[in-house]
Design a protein around this motif. Structure first.
Motif, PDB file in Angstrom:
ATOM      1  N   PHE A 172       3.341   7.722  10.972  1.00  0.00           N
ATOM      2  CA  PHE A 172       3.308   7.794   9.517  1.00  0.00           C
ATOM      3  C   PHE A 172       2.862   6.490   8.858  1.00  0.00           C
ATOM      4  CE2 PHE A 172       6.788  11.121  10.087  1.00  0.00           C
ATOM      5  CZ  PHE A 172       5.911  12.170   9.953  1.00  0.00           C
ATOM      6  N   ASP A 173       2.754   5.420   9.608  1.00  0.00           N
ATOM      7  CA  ASP A 173       2.328   4.116   9.108  1.00  0.00           C
ATOM      8  C   ASP A 173       3.177   3.645   7.936  1.00  0.00           C
ATOM      9  OD1 ASP A 173       0.313   3.718  11.011  1.00  0.00           O
ATOM     10  OD2 ASP A 173      -1.122   4.896   9.843  1.00  0.00           O
ATOM     11  N   LYS A 174       2.511   3.203   6.867  1.00  0.00           N
ATOM     12  CA  LYS A 174       3.218   2.595   5.740  1.00  0.00           C
ATOM     13  C   LYS A 174       3.963   3.622   4.879  1.00  0.00           C
ATOM     14  CE  LYS A 174      -0.890   2.711   2.886  1.00  0.00           C
ATOM     15  NZ  LYS A 174      -1.900   1.971   2.197  1.00  0.00           N
ATOM     16  N   ASN A 175       3.673   4.888   5.022  1.00  0.00           N
ATOM     17  CA  ASN A 175       4.332   5.930   4.230  1.00  0.00           C
ATOM     18  C   ASN A 175       5.560   6.509   4.931  1.00  0.00           C
ATOM     19  OD1 ASN A 175       2.403   5.811   2.149  1.00  0.00           O
ATOM     20  ND2 ASN A 175       1.016   7.103   3.332  1.00  0.00           N
ATOM     21  N   ALA A 176       5.945   5.947   6.055  1.00  0.00           N
ATOM     22  CA  ALA A 176       7.034   6.513   6.852  1.00  0.00           C
ATOM     23  C   ALA A 176       8.330   6.647   6.062  1.00  0.00           C
ATOM     24  CB  ALA A 176       7.265   5.675   8.098  1.00  0.00           C
ATOM     25  N   ALA A 177       8.706   5.616   5.319  1.00  0.00           N
ATOM     26  CA  ALA A 177       9.972   5.658   4.580  1.00  0.00           C
ATOM     27  C   ALA A 177       9.954   6.796   3.560  1.00  0.00           C
ATOM     28  CB  ALA A 177      10.225   4.326   3.886  1.00  0.00           C
ATOM     29  N   PHE A 178       8.864   6.951   2.839  1.00  0.00           N
ATOM     30  CA  PHE A 178       8.758   8.010   1.837  1.00  0.00           C
ATOM     31  C   PHE A 178       8.800   9.386   2.491  1.00  0.00           C
ATOM     32  CE2 PHE A 178       6.025  10.996  -0.481  1.00  0.00           C
ATOM     33  CZ  PHE A 178       6.748  11.093  -1.657  1.00  0.00           C
TER      34      PHE A 178
END
Length: 54
Positions: free
Chosen positions: A5-11
Motif C-alpha cells: 500500500f506504500d504511503k497510503n497504508a495507514a489510510f
C-alpha cells in the motif's frame, strides 16, 4: 501475501477498520432490536391470552 500500500497504508487500513466496525455495529444493532421485538411480542401474546381467558 498482503498487497503493497506504500504511503497510503495507514489510510487504507483505517478505512478497513472503520468499515469492519460499522458492519459489526449494524449487526449488533439488528440483533439487539430483534431481541427487543421478540420480548415485546411475547408480552403482547401473554396479554392477549390473559384477555382471552377473562
Amino acid at each position: 501475501m498482503l498487497p503493497e500500500f506504500d504511503k497510503n497504508a495507514a489510510f487504507i487500513w483505517a478505512s478497513y477498520a472503520l468499515g469492519a466496525i460499522m458492519i459489526g455495529g449494524a449487526i449488533l444493532t439488528v440483533m439487539m432490536k430483534a431481541r427487543l421485538a421478540k420480548a415485546e411480542l411475547a408480552r403482547t401474546q401473554a396479554r392477549a391470552e390473559e384477555a382471552r381467558q377473562k
